[in-house]
Design a protein around this motif. Structure first.
Motif, PDB file in Angstrom:
ATOM      1  N   LEU A   1     -75.541  -5.207  -7.811  1.00 56.47           N
ATOM      2  CA  LEU A   1     -77.225  -5.315  -6.634  1.00 56.47           C
ATOM      3  C   LEU A   1     -78.148  -5.505  -6.482  1.00 56.47           C
ATOM      4  CD1 LEU A   1     -78.115  -1.131  -9.154  1.00 56.47           C
ATOM      5  CD2 LEU A   1     -77.097  -1.478  -6.701  1.00 56.47           C
ATOM      6  N   PRO A   2     -79.118  -5.568  -5.053  1.00 53.06           N
ATOM      7  CA  PRO A   2     -80.070  -6.842  -4.995  1.00 53.06           C
ATOM      8  C   PRO A   2     -80.907  -6.598  -5.917  1.00 53.06           C
ATOM      9  CG  PRO A   2     -80.176  -4.527  -3.241  1.00 53.06           C
ATOM     10  CD  PRO A   2     -79.354  -4.321  -4.678  1.00 53.06           C
ATOM     11  N   ASN A   3     -81.842  -7.566  -6.296  1.00 50.12           N
ATOM     12  CA  ASN A   3     -82.471  -7.753  -7.363  1.00 50.12           C
ATOM     13  C   ASN A   3     -83.920  -7.238  -6.645  1.00 50.12           C
ATOM     14  OD1 ASN A   3     -81.567  -9.582  -9.098  1.00 50.12           O
ATOM     15  ND2 ASN A   3     -81.338 -12.074  -7.972  1.00 50.12           N
ATOM     16  N   PRO A   4     -84.659  -7.053  -7.058  1.00 47.87           N
ATOM     17  CA  PRO A   4     -86.524  -6.842  -7.318  1.00 47.87           C
ATOM     18  C   PRO A   4     -86.897  -7.653  -6.321  1.00 47.87           C
ATOM     19  CG  PRO A   4     -86.510  -6.373  -9.674  1.00 47.87           C
ATOM     20  CD  PRO A   4     -84.670  -7.038  -8.967  1.00 47.87           C
ATOM     21  N   THR A   5     -87.988  -7.260  -5.862  1.00 47.96           N
ATOM     22  CA  THR A   5     -89.132  -8.495  -5.486  1.00 47.96           C
ATOM     23  C   THR A   5     -90.666  -8.019  -5.724  1.00 47.96           C
ATOM     24  OG1 THR A   5     -89.010  -7.718  -2.865  1.00 47.96           O
ATOM     25  CG2 THR A   5     -87.750  -9.500  -3.510  1.00 47.96           C
TER      26      THR A   5
ATOM     27  N   THR B   1     -74.749  -3.506 -11.278  1.00 44.74           N
ATOM     28  CA  THR B   1     -75.673  -4.354 -11.949  1.00 44.74           C
ATOM     29  C   THR B   1     -76.895  -5.029 -10.991  1.00 44.74           C
ATOM     30  OG1 THR B   1     -74.647  -5.662 -13.142  1.00 44.74           O
ATOM     31  CG2 THR B   1     -74.776  -3.432 -14.558  1.00 44.74           C
ATOM     32  N   ASN B   2     -77.417  -5.434 -12.073  1.00 43.95           N
ATOM     33  CA  ASN B   2     -78.534  -6.762 -10.625  1.00 43.95           C
ATOM     34  C   ASN B   2     -79.368  -7.469 -12.288  1.00 43.95           C
ATOM     35  OD1 ASN B   2     -80.970  -4.792 -11.574  1.00 43.95           O
ATOM     36  ND2 ASN B   2     -81.576  -5.219  -9.545  1.00 43.95           N
ATOM     37  N   THR B   3     -78.906  -7.348 -12.839  1.00 46.44           N
ATOM     38  CA  THR B   3     -79.777  -8.173 -14.405  1.00 46.44           C
ATOM     39  C   THR B   3     -78.593  -8.978 -15.680  1.00 46.44           C
ATOM     40  OG1 THR B   3     -79.240  -6.111 -16.216  1.00 46.44           O
ATOM     41  CG2 THR B   3     -81.419  -6.934 -14.904  1.00 46.44           C
TER      42      THR B   3
ATOM     43  N   VAL C   1     -81.851  -2.806 -12.227  1.00 50.84           N
ATOM     44  CA  VAL C   1     -83.487  -2.496 -12.394  1.00 50.84           C
ATOM     45  C   VAL C   1     -84.400  -2.858 -11.141  1.00 50.84           C
ATOM     46  CG1 VAL C   1     -83.940  -3.500 -14.987  1.00 50.84           C
ATOM     47  CG2 VAL C   1     -84.178  -5.552 -12.449  1.00 50.84           C
ATOM     48  N   PHE C   2     -85.203  -1.160 -10.797  1.00 54.73           N
ATOM     49  CA  PHE C   2     -85.672  -0.833  -9.930  1.00 54.73           C
ATOM     50  C   PHE C   2     -86.951  -0.963  -9.451  1.00 54.73           C
ATOM     51  CE2 PHE C   2     -81.500   0.954  -9.983  1.00 54.73           C
ATOM     52  CZ  PHE C   2     -81.199   1.408  -8.734  1.00 54.73           C
ATOM     53  N   ASP C   3     -87.169  -2.154  -8.295  1.00 49.12           N
ATOM     54  CA  ASP C   3     -88.799  -1.883  -7.900  1.00 49.12           C
ATOM     55  C   ASP C   3     -88.930  -0.165  -6.578  1.00 49.12           C
ATOM     56  OD1 ASP C   3     -88.001  -2.843  -5.470  1.00 49.12           O
ATOM     57  OD2 ASP C   3     -89.105  -5.020  -5.467  1.00 49.12           O
ATOM     58  N   ARG C   4     -90.022  -0.595  -6.008  1.00 48.71           N
ATOM     59  CA  ARG C   4     -90.020   0.980  -5.674  1.00 48.71           C
ATOM     60  C   ARG C   4     -89.530   0.886  -4.296  1.00 48.71           C
ATOM     61  NH1 ARG C   4     -93.568   4.977  -3.721  1.00 48.71           N
ATOM     62  NH2 ARG C   4     -93.831   4.866  -2.117  1.00 48.71           N
ATOM     63  N   GLN C   5     -89.195  -0.226  -3.267  1.00 51.64           N
ATOM     64  CA  GLN C   5     -88.715  -0.569  -2.262  1.00 51.64           C
ATOM     65  C   GLN C   5     -87.433  -0.613  -2.892  1.00 51.64           C
ATOM     66  OE1 GLN C   5     -90.390  -0.791   0.838  1.00 51.64           O
ATOM     67  NE2 GLN C   5     -88.341  -0.458   1.035  1.00 51.64           N
ATOM     68  N   MET C   6     -86.471  -0.848  -3.608  1.00 46.79           N
ATOM     69  CA  MET C   6     -85.484  -0.335  -4.270  1.00 46.79           C
ATOM     70  C   MET C   6     -85.090   0.940  -4.026  1.00 46.79           C
ATOM     71  SD  MET C   6     -84.387  -3.704  -6.398  1.00 46.79           S
ATOM     72  CE  MET C   6     -82.365  -3.295  -7.185  1.00 46.79           C
TER      73      MET C   6
END
Length: 169
Positions: A25-29, A43-45, A51-56
């Protein structure tokens, strides 16, 4: 020689298939607001979590749900990705999700619910990002007003708010 070539093609096909199954998955910014662990293939870790940020979460596609809840007065407009979109994004292979809130309250949610109903991970309420004091940053929300069968204690207990983590079991 033919046999070696055939085995090589089979191996390449299997490698390509596994690449389709597991992807990063893309990494959260931004600030991470959700961690998904367990039986996931995307995954992304380095630890194998997603892990997800709001924009993801926004990028998973936003769905609107206008409904009342047992914990609020009146009807509100909630928006967020469908729970099944998250399940697909992480490549979950399970029948059950264990959802945990910031205060460590937890509930088991059958994956089947996300396909039987348009369950959303609400991140906005009435056009504003959900704050912790408003049951945010993420609230598992069933379409209570469209299906009276959802108005029961079992479903209410699955409607976890202030979500921080989901374990795919």
């Amino acid at each position: 020689m033919k046999r070696i070539l055939m085995l090589g093609l089979i191996f390449l096909g299997m490698a390509s298939f596994s690449n389709l199954q597991a992807k990063e998955l893309p990494n959260p910014t931004g600030r991470v607001i959700l961690t998904v662990t367990g039986a996931i293939s995307n995954t992304n870790t380095a630890g194998g979590a997603a892990v997800f940020d709001r924009q993801m979460l926004v990028n998973l596609g936003m769905t609107s749900l206008k409904t009342g809840t047992p914990w609020s007065e009146g009807v509100d407009l909630y928006e967020g990705p469908l729970l099944r979109s998250l399940i697909n994004a992480v490549g979950a292979n399970t029948d059950t999700l264990s959802i945990t809130a910031l205060n460590d309250y937890g509930a088991l949610v059958p994956v089947k619910d996300s396909f039987d109903y348009d369950v959303i991970l609400a991140i906005d309420m009435n056009g504003e990002a959900m704050r912790i004091r408003d049951k945010g940053p993420i609230f598992v929300l069933y379409p209570f007003d469209t299906d009276p069968n959802l108005s029961n204690e079992v479903i209410y207990n699955r409607s976890v708010w202030q979500i921080k983590a989901i374990s795919v079991e």
